[in-house]
Scaffold this motif. Structure first.
Motif, PDB file in Angstrom:
ATOM      1  N   THR A  54       0.660   7.202 -18.878  1.00 16.99           N
ATOM      2  CA  THR A  54       0.311   6.545 -17.716  1.00 16.99           C
ATOM      3  C   THR A  54      -0.625   7.224 -16.999  1.00 16.99           C
ATOM      4  OG1 THR A  54       2.236   7.982 -16.872  1.00 16.99           O
ATOM      5  CG2 THR A  54       2.671   5.695 -17.433  1.00 16.99           C
TER       6      THR A  54
ATOM      7  N   ALA B 122      -1.095   7.616 -10.596  1.00 19.57           N
ATOM      8  CA  ALA B 122       0.319   7.689 -10.679  1.00 19.57           C
ATOM      9  C   ALA B 122       0.711   9.201 -10.509  1.00 19.57           C
ATOM     10  CB  ALA B 122       0.683   7.128 -12.169  1.00 19.57           C
TER      11      ALA B 122
ATOM     12  N   SER C 146       1.190  12.481  -5.217  1.00 15.77           N
ATOM     13  CA  SER C 146       2.437  12.185  -4.587  1.00 15.77           C
ATOM     14  C   SER C 146       2.425  11.013  -3.862  1.00 15.77           C
ATOM     15  CB  SER C 146       2.467  13.309  -3.517  1.00 15.77           C
ATOM     16  OG  SER C 146       1.513  13.199  -2.443  1.00 15.77           O
TER      17      SER C 146
ATOM     18  N   ALA D  25       3.581   8.168  -5.200  1.00 14.24           N
ATOM     19  CA  ALA D  25       3.254   7.190  -6.202  1.00 14.24           C
ATOM     20  C   ALA D  25       4.454   6.210  -6.429  1.00 14.24           C
ATOM     21  CB  ALA D  25       2.659   7.569  -7.487  1.00 14.24           C
ATOM     22  N   THR D  26       5.722   6.678  -6.083  1.00 10.21           N
ATOM     23  CA  THR D  26       6.998   5.798  -6.239  1.00 10.21           C
ATOM     24  C   THR D  26       7.314   5.283  -4.692  1.00 10.21           C
ATOM     25  OG1 THR D  26       8.176   7.879  -5.860  1.00 10.21           O
ATOM     26  CG2 THR D  26       7.722   7.503  -8.182  1.00 10.21           C
ATOM     27  N   GLN D  27       8.061   4.276  -4.978  1.00  8.95           N
ATOM     28  CA  GLN D  27       8.531   3.613  -3.895  1.00  8.95           C
ATOM     29  C   GLN D  27       9.854   4.472  -3.177  1.00  8.95           C
ATOM     30  OE1 GLN D  27       9.684  -0.449  -4.251  1.00  8.95           O
ATOM     31  NE2 GLN D  27       8.140  -0.869  -5.833  1.00  8.95           N
TER      32      GLN D  27
ATOM     33  N   GLN E  54       2.956   3.712   3.209  1.00  7.96           N
ATOM     34  CA  GLN E  54       4.010   2.929   2.403  1.00  7.96           C
ATOM     35  C   GLN E  54       4.574   1.981   3.246  1.00  7.96           C
ATOM     36  OE1 GLN E  54       6.387   6.078   1.345  1.00  7.96           O
ATOM     37  NE2 GLN E  54       5.356   6.180  -0.645  1.00  7.96           N
TER      38      GLN E  54
ATOM     39  N   LEU F 290      11.660  -2.689  -4.902  1.00  2.13           N
ATOM     40  CA  LEU F 290      12.873  -2.118  -5.792  1.00  2.13           C
ATOM     41  C   LEU F 290      14.152  -2.817  -5.288  1.00  2.13           C
ATOM     42  CD1 LEU F 290      12.010   1.531  -6.500  1.00  2.13           C
ATOM     43  CD2 LEU F 290      11.799  -0.256  -8.081  1.00  2.13           C
TER      44      LEU F 290
ATOM     45  N   GLN G 144       0.960  -0.353  -0.741  1.00  6.34           N
ATOM     46  CA  GLN G 144       0.795   1.166  -0.870  1.00  6.34           C
ATOM     47  C   GLN G 144      -0.698   1.336  -0.324  1.00  6.34           C
ATOM     48  OE1 GLN G 144       2.475   4.039  -2.575  1.00  6.34           O
ATOM     49  NE2 GLN G 144       1.364   5.360  -1.327  1.00  6.34           N
TER      50      GLN G 144
END
Length: 173
Positions: free
Chosen positions: A37, A44, A47, A49-51, A107, A145, A154
């Motif tokens: 990845t 990715a 910082s 990079a996640t929901q 975000q 999610l 994003q």
């Protein structure tokens, strides 16, 4: 006898060359030490990079948006859209667009009044007023999610750092 040895030397030379090239190709195909990845998606690693997790209040708002119209299926070919400010306000949109929530720098969650989990998303950094050029940057979209009627957006500046940007979002059914 000399002709035989010359042909044998040529065959050996070509064989060594072929094995060298094949061995070099195998060595080049070896996996790198980076995770797949990180190689395919350099963003990715950074910082943000996640929901963010779905809070109880977020889940309640999403259910309320679905309940308002009874989670009706939309007709094929319908396009829902939303225009959001960099501060996370829904400025305008189709009747299916319900709200925009800003979680942190760059975000956002956009809620619709129907299931968008299997739809196509298209987003672009936009402008919120007429005749202006949008700020430079990057944008990505994904299903939200645990929220079937949500889209996660994003935005980043041109250097890849999360940054607030106004955007336009389309959901094709």
């Amino acid at each position: 006898m000399a002709t035989f040895l010359r042909r044998k030397a040529t065959a050996v030379t070509l064989g060594v060359l072929a094995l060298t090239l094949a061995g070099g190709g195998i060595a080049a195909a070896q996996p790198t030490t980076k995770a797949s990845t990180e190689v395919a998606q350099p963003g990715a690693r950074s910082s943000g990079a996640t929901q963010p997790p779905v809070s109880a209040a977020d889940a309640k708002r999403a259910r309320a948006a679905l309940d308002a119209v009874g989670a009706q299926a939309t007709a094929a070919g319908t396009v829902a859209w939303a225009v959001a400010s960099s501060g996370g306000s829904l400025l305008r949109g189709s009747p299916e667009a319900v709200s925009v929530t800003r979680y942190g720098p760059g975000q956002y969650q956009v809620l619709f009044n129907y299931d968008v989990s299997r739809k196509a998303f298209q987003a672009t950094i936009g402008t919120t007023d007429q005749y202006n050029i949008p700020p430079a940057g990057e944008i990505s979209v994904a299903p939200r999610l645990s929220t079937i009627n949500g889209v996660f957006v994003q935005t980043r500046d041109s250097a890849g750092t999360p940054a607030d940007r106004p955007f336009h979002l389309l959901v094709a059914n």
